[in-house]
Design a protein around this motif. Structure first.
Motif, short mmCIF file in Angstrom:
data_model
loop_
_atom_site.label_atom_id
_atom_site.label_comp_id
_atom_site.label_asym_id
_atom_site.label_seq_id
_atom_site.Cartn_x
_atom_site.Cartn_y
_atom_site.Cartn_z
N ILE A 254 -0.96 -5.81 2.23
CA ILE A 254 -1.97 -4.94 1.63
C ILE A 254 -1.48 -4.51 0.25
CG2 ILE A 254 -3.27 -2.80 1.91
CD1 ILE A 254 -2.57 -3.00 4.94
N ASP A 255 -2.31 -4.74 -0.79
CA ASP A 255 -1.90 -4.34 -2.14
C ASP A 255 -2.94 -3.45 -2.83
OD1 ASP A 255 -3.95 -6.06 -2.75
OD2 ASP A 255 -2.74 -7.46 -3.94
N ASP A 256 -3.90 -2.92 -2.06
CA ASP A 256 -4.94 -2.10 -2.68
C ASP A 256 -5.23 -0.84 -1.88
OD1 ASP A 256 -6.03 -3.36 -0.52
OD2 ASP A 256 -7.89 -3.97 -1.51
N ALA A 257 -4.23 -0.33 -1.17
CA ALA A 257 -4.43 0.87 -0.36
C ALA A 257 -3.49 1.97 -0.81
CB ALA A 257 -4.21 0.57 1.12
N GLY A 287 1.18 -11.10 -8.01
CA GLY A 287 2.31 -10.39 -8.58
C GLY A 287 2.24 -8.88 -8.45
N ARG A 288 1.21 -8.39 -7.77
CA ARG A 288 1.10 -6.94 -7.60
C ARG A 288 2.01 -6.47 -6.47
NH1 ARG A 288 -4.92 -7.59 -8.16
NH2 ARG A 288 -4.97 -7.68 -5.88
N MET A 289 2.62 -5.29 -6.68
CA MET A 289 3.41 -4.71 -5.61
C MET A 289 2.48 -4.27 -4.48
SD MET A 289 6.44 -2.44 -7.33
CE MET A 289 7.13 -2.21 -5.69
N GLY A 290 2.90 -4.51 -3.28
CA GLY A 290 2.09 -4.13 -2.13
C GLY A 290 2.96 -3.72 -0.97
N VAL A 305 -4.45 -1.71 18.69
CA VAL A 305 -3.65 -1.66 17.46
C VAL A 305 -4.25 -2.56 16.39
CG1 VAL A 305 -1.37 -2.08 16.47
CG2 VAL A 305 -1.57 -1.04 18.74
N LYS A 306 -4.80 -3.70 16.79
CA LYS A 306 -5.47 -4.57 15.82
C LYS A 306 -6.65 -3.83 15.17
CE LYS A 306 -7.99 -8.01 17.28
NZ LYS A 306 -8.38 -9.33 17.85
N ALA A 307 -7.35 -3.03 15.97
CA ALA A 307 -8.47 -2.24 15.43
C ALA A 307 -7.98 -1.24 14.39
CB ALA A 307 -9.19 -1.53 16.56
N VAL A 308 -6.78 -0.68 14.59
CA VAL A 308 -6.21 0.24 13.61
C VAL A 308 -5.99 -0.47 12.28
CG1 VAL A 308 -4.18 1.63 13.02
CG2 VAL A 308 -5.12 1.72 15.34
N PHE A 309 -5.40 -1.67 12.33
CA PHE A 309 -5.17 -2.45 11.11
C PHE A 309 -6.48 -2.67 10.34
CE2 PHE A 309 -1.07 -3.01 12.69
CZ PHE A 309 -0.29 -3.84 11.91
N LEU A 310 -7.53 -3.05 11.07
CA LEU A 310 -8.78 -3.44 10.42
C LEU A 310 -9.65 -2.25 10.01
CD1 LEU A 310 -9.70 -6.47 12.70
CD2 LEU A 310 -8.71 -6.54 10.40
N GLU A 311 -9.58 -1.16 10.79
CA GLU A 311 -10.45 -0.01 10.52
C GLU A 311 -9.81 1.02 9.61
OE1 GLU A 311 -11.56 1.58 14.28
OE2 GLU A 311 -12.51 -0.29 14.98
N GLU A 312 -8.49 1.17 9.68
CA GLU A 312 -7.82 2.24 8.94
C GLU A 312 -7.24 1.79 7.60
OE1 GLU A 312 -7.86 5.30 9.73
OE2 GLU A 312 -8.50 5.31 11.83
N THR A 313 -7.18 0.48 7.35
CA THR A 313 -6.62 -0.01 6.08
C THR A 313 -7.65 -0.90 5.38
OG1 THR A 313 -5.65 -2.14 6.77
CG2 THR A 313 -4.42 -0.13 7.32
N THR A 314 -7.27 -1.43 4.23
CA THR A 314 -8.18 -2.28 3.44
C THR A 314 -7.96 -3.76 3.70
OG1 THR A 314 -6.59 -2.17 1.63
CG2 THR A 314 -8.39 -0.58 1.60
N THR A 315 -7.12 -4.10 4.67
CA THR A 315 -6.87 -5.52 4.94
C THR A 315 -8.11 -6.21 5.49
OG1 THR A 315 -5.37 -7.09 5.99
CG2 THR A 315 -6.06 -5.21 7.31
N LEU A 316 -8.22 -7.51 5.23
CA LEU A 316 -9.33 -8.31 5.75
C LEU A 316 -8.90 -9.19 6.91
CD1 LEU A 316 -10.99 -9.39 2.37
CD2 LEU A 316 -11.66 -7.54 3.90
#
Length: 407
Positions: A254-257, A287-290, A305-316
């Protein structure tokens, strides 16, 4: 190690906390003896099973020959210190009343030594605090957790006059804990219960545990207006050690959260059943820090836990694969130091001790109550453990440390 998880289903009060432990197998005589050690013989203690809705629960009530109208913190501390009680019980009781006095001081804009403990310094409040901590100590409960605490609404009249519900001191005491405002026109959580919860409970659900006993404590009111049974439940058990042949490791770059979002995601993943969760620094493809959000989960917790990754962060997306791990057997013991009792975690392979560490929350509370550094408590705990024969390379045994004190 014994764990206690308290759920204030219909509210939380000191007598409900005691009742739940008695219903879960606690010895009534421990409560009687401890309360009389502090308040003298002019105390009557009544325990009975009652129905609260469809649930049988334990109702506890104290009656006193005489009552003191008001006390200050130093008065309560004097009663506790002069009583014949285990040192851990004294420390926890004193800390609970200090939390109460600090909350009252903040609410009323006074110095702590000038605060008058009206209801919270009365005999029934002292009995609730002393009785609870004495019983918890006798039942060898080492870790305490508390679920969401309910707040009602309206007003109550106390020594300070009319105050809103929940009482301001209760709100102060439960900062950092999950609460829920419910449509009940009365006080659901008392300052006494809030001070007990603040002193020993962790504000989240417990780790995986093996359930051993369950108890229900009853409040005075037979039924809440919403129909929720006026009970508090305690679940007692021991830490569950995962024996699964494999687990799953999950990752997402993740580089945009915001960092705060990632920190929350780690906490949420652990809450939803992850065995472990963490963040690693990384660089993205541009090249962005993430950050790389990682978690280790069992099959049963994988979906949550997979739902946490997808719902609580900006990851796709989320990567995951099966892993194996080796886990040491472990047990917990309580050792005595010059500052008080502290919990030590021991890892072993069935024959030899391979790791010894002082349990953080236990050490933190002891350091806070004793006014010393956390480092001092940790070193004292390890020294006391070594004196008890608990050190790396020692043969595995679970010693009786009741007579052992740190230097």
């Amino acid at each position: 190690m014994k764990i206690a998880y308290f759920e204030p289903i219909g509210g939380a009060a000191g007598d409900m906390l005691i009742g739940s432990l008695i219903d879960a197998g606690g010895d009534v005589d421990v409560v009687k003896k401890a309360v009389k050690a502090v308040l003298g013989d002019g105390v009557e203690f009544e325990v009975q099973n009652v129905m609260r809705g469809a649930i049988k629960a334990c109702r506890v009530a104290f009656r006193f020959e005489a009552k003191t109208k008001e006390r200050r913190l130093k008065d309560v501390e004097g009663l506790i210190e002069g009583a014949h009680l285990p040192q851990t019980v004294k420390q926890r009781c004193a800390m609970a009343f200090r939390h109460l006095a600090e909350a009252e001081a903040r609410v009323h804009g006074k110095k702590i030594e000038d605060v008058v403990l009206h209801e919270t310094g009365a005999e029934d409040c002292i009995a609730d605090v002393v009785g609870f901590f004495a019983l918890a100590e006798a039942m060898q409960i080492k870790l305490f957790y508390c679920g969401t605490v309910p707040f009602g609404h309206g007003y109550v009249v106390c020594g300070h006059g009319a105050v809103p519900v929940p009482p301001p001191a209760t709100v102060e005491l439960l900062k950092g804990f999950a609460v829920q405002f419910v449509p009940e026109p009365h006080e659901m959580t008392t300052p006494t219960a809030a001070s007990i919860i603040r002193t020993v409970c962790r504000p989240h659900t417990p780790p995986q545990m093996v359930v051993e006993r369950v108890g229900y404590g009853a409040g005075k009111r037979e039924r809440n207006t919403t129909g929720i049974p006026n009970v508090l439940r305690v679940t007692l058990g021991s830490v569950y050690v995962d024996r699964e042949p494999f687990l799953w490791q999950m990752e997402a770059n993740i580089d945009d959260a915001e960092p705060r979002i990632l920190s929350h995601a780690v906490s949420k993943a652990l809450e939803m059943g992850a065995q472990d969760a963490w963040i690693e620094p990384t660089y993205g493809k541009k090249g962005r820090m993430g950050a790389k959000l990682c978690a280790i989960v069992s099959q049963s917790a994988m979906h949550a836990v997979k739902a946490v990754f997808l719902e609580e962060t900006t990851t796709l997306g989320v990567r995951f694969w099966a892993i194996r791990r080796s886990v040491l057997e472990r047990f917990f013991v309580e050792v005595k130091t010059r500052y008080g009792d502290v919990v030590v975690k021991v890892g072993h392979d069935g024959k030899r001790v391979l790791n010894v560490s002082v349990e953080y929350e236990s050490a933190r509370r002891l350091a806070q109550s004793s006014g010393v550094s956390l480092k001092s408590v940790v070193l004292e705990g390890l020294s006391a453990a070594a004196a008890a024969g608990i050190h790396c390379g020692a043969p595995v045994r679970q010693p009786d440390t009741s007579a052992i004190r740190g230097s």
